[in-house]
Design a protein around this motif. Sequence first.
Motif, short mmCIF file in Angstrom:
data_model
loop_
_atom_site.label_atom_id
_atom_site.label_comp_id
_atom_site.label_asym_id
_atom_site.label_seq_id
_atom_site.Cartn_x
_atom_site.Cartn_y
_atom_site.Cartn_z
N GLY A 125 -3.73 3.29 6.64
CA GLY A 125 -3.40 3.04 8.03
C GLY A 125 -3.10 4.29 8.83
O GLY A 125 -3.01 4.24 10.06
N GLY A 126 -2.91 5.42 8.13
CA GLY A 126 -2.61 6.67 8.83
C GLY A 126 -1.38 6.54 9.71
O GLY A 126 -0.33 6.06 9.27
N ASN A 127 -1.51 6.93 10.96
CA ASN A 127 -0.37 6.87 11.89
C ASN A 127 0.06 5.45 12.21
O ASN A 127 1.13 5.24 12.79
CB ASN A 127 -0.71 7.60 13.19
N ILE A 156 -0.93 -7.87 -3.65
CA ILE A 156 -1.67 -6.87 -4.41
C ILE A 156 -2.14 -7.51 -5.71
O ILE A 156 -1.67 -8.60 -6.08
CB ILE A 156 -0.80 -5.62 -4.75
N ASP A 157 -3.05 -6.81 -6.41
CA ASP A 157 -3.46 -7.33 -7.72
C ASP A 157 -2.77 -6.55 -8.83
O ASP A 157 -1.93 -5.69 -8.56
CB ASP A 157 -4.99 -7.30 -7.86
N ARG A 158 -3.13 -6.85 -10.07
CA ARG A 158 -2.45 -6.23 -11.20
C ARG A 158 -2.76 -4.75 -11.35
O ARG A 158 -2.16 -4.08 -12.18
CB ARG A 158 -2.83 -6.95 -12.49
N ARG A 159 -3.67 -4.23 -10.54
CA ARG A 159 -3.99 -2.80 -10.55
C ARG A 159 -3.38 -2.10 -9.34
O ARG A 159 -3.70 -0.96 -9.05
CB ARG A 159 -5.51 -2.60 -10.55
N LEU A 160 -2.57 -2.81 -8.59
CA LEU A 160 -1.92 -2.31 -7.38
C LEU A 160 -2.86 -2.21 -6.18
O LEU A 160 -2.50 -1.65 -5.15
CB LEU A 160 -1.28 -0.93 -7.61
N ASP A 198 -6.34 -6.37 -0.70
CA ASP A 198 -7.31 -6.69 0.34
C ASP A 198 -6.74 -6.19 1.66
O ASP A 198 -5.79 -6.76 2.19
CB ASP A 198 -7.55 -8.19 0.38
N ALA A 199 -7.32 -5.11 2.18
CA ALA A 199 -6.80 -4.51 3.41
C ALA A 199 -7.01 -5.40 4.63
O ALA A 199 -6.43 -5.13 5.69
CB ALA A 199 -7.44 -3.15 3.65
N SER A 200 -7.82 -6.47 4.49
CA SER A 200 -8.05 -7.36 5.62
C SER A 200 -7.06 -8.52 5.68
O SER A 200 -7.09 -9.32 6.61
CB SER A 200 -9.48 -7.92 5.56
N GLN A 201 -6.17 -8.61 4.70
CA GLN A 201 -5.18 -9.70 4.71
C GLN A 201 -4.24 -9.54 5.89
O GLN A 201 -4.03 -8.44 6.41
CB GLN A 201 -4.39 -9.72 3.40
N LEU A 226 2.27 -4.00 6.86
CA LEU A 226 3.68 -4.38 6.75
C LEU A 226 4.03 -4.82 5.34
O LEU A 226 5.11 -4.50 4.82
CB LEU A 226 3.99 -5.51 7.73
N LYS A 227 3.14 -5.55 4.69
CA LYS A 227 3.38 -5.99 3.31
C LYS A 227 3.47 -4.80 2.37
O LYS A 227 4.35 -4.75 1.50
CB LYS A 227 2.29 -6.95 2.86
#
Length: 223
Positions: free
Chosen positions: A31-33, A118-122, A125-128, A133-134
């Motif tokens: 997300g950068g800034n 997140i999944d078990r690999r950390l 899905d960036a579109s969630q 915030l999560k």
Amino acid sequence: MKTGLMMIVLAGMAPVAMADLIDARYLQVAGGNSAAKLRVGGQTFYAGHMVHRYEGGLRAGEQFMTFCIELDEAASSTRAMYQIVDLAQAPMPGAPYGQAIADQINAVVANAVTLGWIDRRLQADASQQDYLLKMGAIQAAIWEAIGGDIRVNASQTTSGLAQYYNTLMSEQTFNPDARIGGLKAMVNSGQQDMLYVVPLPPAAFAGLGMLGLGLGVRTLRRR
């Protein structure tokens, strides 16, 4: 971290190429800034998914996301060789966190997996909805586990982060005994230390999967 609003990275989880070393570079916070900001003590940091890239080995060029487990060192974009160690042995350098704190961090991660953030690999899905915030809420809970004075309700903290932090750490749903398998730390004396997931053999996954998928963290509660 001496300057305010510094990019903090929380260790990423992706398959490790060889046994205990990975060649990687920190790129930025997702997300950068626009990444979530979090007040920790008297400073304000970007909190969220930390983006790294493999620089060597079979996975060279691939990116992975992780979370930071060290507040006393800044994240740098310098290429580095990270050692993969038990989470209880992090940070390096510094006094080891020990198993109790390692379990608290693992519980936070496991609970975030249960929520589907997140999944078990950390990875995530960036579109969630409210992805940034999560990820900020997960980072906040991890920093709290290592003793950070997180202030989710401070005016400097991004609005909305506290809501997801409270969801993650809810006394009604938080499982302090939940764990995920293979959660380690990637450490380097000149870089912020991060989380890293080492894949278990297929047979181990069949028998263990998520070790009590849920969450195990001390009584990580709002201060």
